[in-house]
Design a protein around this motif. Sequence first.
Motif, PDB file in Angstrom:
ATOM      1  N   ASP A 190     -49.708-149.365  92.580  1.00 58.70           N
ATOM      2  CA  ASP A 190     -50.640-148.189  92.213  1.00 58.70           C
ATOM      3  C   ASP A 190     -51.963-148.690  92.238  1.00 58.70           C
ATOM      4  O   ASP A 190     -52.322-150.101  91.989  1.00 58.70           O
ATOM      5  CB  ASP A 190     -50.086-147.228  91.140  1.00 58.70           C
ATOM      6  CG  ASP A 190     -50.777-146.033  91.015  1.00 58.70           C
ATOM      7  OD1 ASP A 190     -51.763-145.669  91.768  1.00 58.70           O
ATOM      8  OD2 ASP A 190     -49.961-145.192  90.648  1.00 58.70           O
ATOM      9  N   ARG A 194     -54.844-146.751  87.176  1.00 58.25           N
ATOM     10  CA  ARG A 194     -53.659-146.012  86.877  1.00 58.25           C
ATOM     11  C   ARG A 194     -52.541-146.806  86.186  1.00 58.25           C
ATOM     12  O   ARG A 194     -51.843-146.322  85.304  1.00 58.25           O
ATOM     13  CB  ARG A 194     -53.119-145.331  87.943  1.00 58.25           C
ATOM     14  CG  ARG A 194     -54.143-143.819  88.247  1.00 58.25           C
ATOM     15  CD  ARG A 194     -53.428-143.094  89.247  1.00 58.25           C
ATOM     16  NE  ARG A 194     -53.168-143.679  90.795  1.00 58.25           N
ATOM     17  CZ  ARG A 194     -53.993-143.566  91.669  1.00 58.25           C
ATOM     18  NH1 ARG A 194     -55.494-142.793  91.477  1.00 58.25           N
ATOM     19  NH2 ARG A 194     -53.933-144.218  92.881  1.00 58.25           N
ATOM     20  N   CYS A 197     -52.871-146.864  82.569  1.00 64.42           N
ATOM     21  CA  CYS A 197     -52.356-145.742  82.062  1.00 64.42           C
ATOM     22  C   CYS A 197     -51.061-145.612  81.643  1.00 64.42           C
ATOM     23  O   CYS A 197     -50.552-145.238  80.635  1.00 64.42           O
ATOM     24  CB  CYS A 197     -52.658-144.305  82.923  1.00 64.42           C
ATOM     25  SG  CYS A 197     -54.372-143.803  83.165  1.00 64.42           S
ATOM     26  N   TYR A 198     -50.214-146.287  82.504  1.00 64.41           N
ATOM     27  CA  TYR A 198     -48.758-146.522  82.124  1.00 64.41           C
ATOM     28  C   TYR A 198     -48.609-147.208  80.635  1.00 64.41           C
ATOM     29  O   TYR A 198     -47.645-147.173  80.180  1.00 64.41           O
ATOM     30  CB  TYR A 198     -48.133-147.325  83.325  1.00 64.41           C
ATOM     31  CG  TYR A 198     -47.629-146.129  84.806  1.00 64.41           C
ATOM     32  CD1 TYR A 198     -46.616-145.315  84.481  1.00 64.41           C
ATOM     33  CD2 TYR A 198     -48.470-146.177  85.561  1.00 64.41           C
ATOM     34  CE1 TYR A 198     -46.515-144.583  85.573  1.00 64.41           C
ATOM     35  CE2 TYR A 198     -48.188-145.293  86.677  1.00 64.41           C
ATOM     36  CZ  TYR A 198     -47.283-144.566  86.584  1.00 64.41           C
ATOM     37  OH  TYR A 198     -47.010-143.658  87.544  1.00 64.41           O
ATOM     38  N   GLY A 238     -58.563-143.917  85.549  1.00 64.34           N
ATOM     39  CA  GLY A 238     -57.357-143.370  85.463  1.00 64.34           C
ATOM     40  C   GLY A 238     -57.138-142.308  84.367  1.00 64.34           C
ATOM     41  O   GLY A 238     -57.787-142.132  83.359  1.00 64.34           O
ATOM     42  N   ILE A 245     -49.458-138.708  84.763  1.00 63.68           N
ATOM     43  CA  ILE A 245     -50.385-139.582  85.401  1.00 63.68           C
ATOM     44  C   ILE A 245     -50.937-138.900  86.802  1.00 63.68           C
ATOM     45  O   ILE A 245     -50.150-138.089  87.365  1.00 63.68           O
ATOM     46  CB  ILE A 245     -49.695-140.866  86.039  1.00 63.68           C
ATOM     47  CG1 ILE A 245     -49.022-141.709  84.848  1.00 63.68           C
ATOM     48  CG2 ILE A 245     -50.865-141.700  86.914  1.00 63.68           C
ATOM     49  CD1 ILE A 245     -50.048-142.396  84.036  1.00 63.68           C
ATOM     50  N   HIS A 247     -52.724-138.227  90.237  1.00 61.76           N
ATOM     51  CA  HIS A 247     -53.070-138.960  91.368  1.00 61.76           C
ATOM     52  C   HIS A 247     -53.962-138.417  92.078  1.00 61.76           C
ATOM     53  O   HIS A 247     -55.163-138.922  92.948  1.00 61.76           O
ATOM     54  CB  HIS A 247     -51.884-139.294  92.060  1.00 61.76           C
ATOM     55  CG  HIS A 247     -51.098-140.488  91.628  1.00 61.76           C
ATOM     56  ND1 HIS A 247     -50.358-140.366  90.527  1.00 61.76           N
ATOM     57  CD2 HIS A 247     -50.801-141.880  92.165  1.00 61.76           C
ATOM     58  CE1 HIS A 247     -49.654-141.687  90.210  1.00 61.76           C
ATOM     59  NE2 HIS A 247     -50.295-142.352  91.125  1.00 61.76           N
ATOM     60  N   SER A 251     -53.693-139.620  96.107  1.00 58.69           N
ATOM     61  CA  SER A 251     -53.583-140.583  95.422  1.00 58.69           C
ATOM     62  C   SER A 251     -55.035-141.213  95.212  1.00 58.69           C
ATOM     63  O   SER A 251     -55.178-142.521  95.007  1.00 58.69           O
ATOM     64  CB  SER A 251     -52.509-141.811  95.910  1.00 58.69           C
ATOM     65  OG  SER A 251     -51.401-141.242  95.877  1.00 58.69           O
ATOM     66  N   GLY A 254     -59.815-141.079  90.608  1.00 61.90           N
ATOM     67  CA  GLY A 254     -60.246-141.993  89.812  1.00 61.90           C
ATOM     68  C   GLY A 254     -61.313-143.162  90.231  1.00 61.90           C
ATOM     69  O   GLY A 254     -61.807-143.828  89.578  1.00 61.90           O
ATOM     70  N   ASN A 374     -46.242-137.667  90.609  1.00 65.91           N
ATOM     71  CA  ASN A 374     -47.014-138.696  91.114  1.00 65.91           C
ATOM     72  C   ASN A 374     -46.414-139.297  92.758  1.00 65.91           C
ATOM     73  O   ASN A 374     -47.042-139.988  93.264  1.00 65.91           O
ATOM     74  CB  ASN A 374     -47.325-139.814  90.414  1.00 65.91           C
ATOM     75  CG  ASN A 374     -45.982-140.465  89.910  1.00 65.91           C
ATOM     76  OD1 ASN A 374     -45.065-140.475  90.521  1.00 65.91           O
ATOM     77  ND2 ASN A 374     -46.187-141.278  89.029  1.00 65.91           N
TER      78      ASN A 374
END
Length: 395
Positions: A190, A194, A197-198, A238, A245, A247, A251, A254, A374
């Motif tokens: 990714d 992002r 963010c995870y 992100g 999340i 996208h 995708s 961001g 996502n």
Amino acid sequence: MRVLNSLSEINILRILRLIWLEKKISRVDIATRLGMDKSTVTKIAADLCALGIIREAESGESGPQGGRKPVFLELNNEFAVVGGIEINPRKFFCSVVNLSGENIYEYSEDIAPEEYKKLGLMGYFKKAFDIIKKHSQSLKLSLLGIGVGLPALIDVEQGKIIQSIPLMIYEPVDFIKLAREFTKLPVFFDNDARCCCYTEKMLWKNPNIEKSMMYILVQHRPQQPVENSPKNISVGFGFVLNGKIYHGANSTAGEFRSMLWEPSSKNQFVASAISVENLADASVTPIFRELAQNVAFLVNTLNLDVVYVGGIEEQYTEELVKYIREKIVYLWPYEWKKPSTVTSATLSERVVSSGAGILVLDNIFSIPQLGDSNGGTSKFYNDYTSYQWLSLFQH
């Protein structure tokens, strides 16, 4: 372990995901949360304990009426690991991440322009993978998959890099296909922001409050891995919206360019900010203020709960956080004060590689019918059936 039918597999995945998200939870609470019969939960938990993927943790507190203390279940972090990789124009990072999403090994190395010219992105990916594989073998732990975070425009569904100016990729690259052929493992990737963010989602202390979040990844690095490439401030966003999340179409959510940008600008900001060789230089302050104005507009418009700032040294992060807080207040049109939290990120340099590892876990501990929007979950189960997924855990 005996072969399970499809309904049993789905129940296994539901239970594993809940344990992964909660970190510690009792059998009774699992049954209540998932609406499952307690005997079913007990039986599946016994199978998973026998397999070694989960284990019993310490007991909880007794209820108001007393009685036996509940026994918590947790993932067994000595069972297996995943790997996370970040590759940017400055250096590459490797993380070995346990099943709870915690880094247990880190490695980083500067990227030499001449070597990047020779190896390219895939060469550095293979180099990073070999490091992760070697360390997981030294721990005698199975490596379940690899996640990769890149400063790139990425099509998650198709598994392709569309373009990456920082990594000098101008034509689509079928990255996931190439990476899986080399590693013989599940590989996910990714955009780098992002991936951050995870990381923050995994570390949230109160997920019921922080449903909508923005991560600002600010990095001070060469524009490209070439000799004499000027250093600059690179920014990516992100988003987590309603707990997921985000996208966006293809995708592409961001990607950042300042609302004050002009055709004569040499980077993401106004024309006067051509190159930033030193973050301590006073010329950086206008850039931070301009970035804060852009961020405040989004925070107020989208009503975000929390903003994380990461990727640069702590002292500069604190400066940027201060400007963002000021701009949020300044641009808010009502007397009622908007309750948004702006703070520094939980992790520092390893945040992208760590998040890439958690991206793998998020896909592995997902439920096919309830896959995330996502596209990662559906893509995973297109390539790895439930039986193949379960075989990842059989030593």
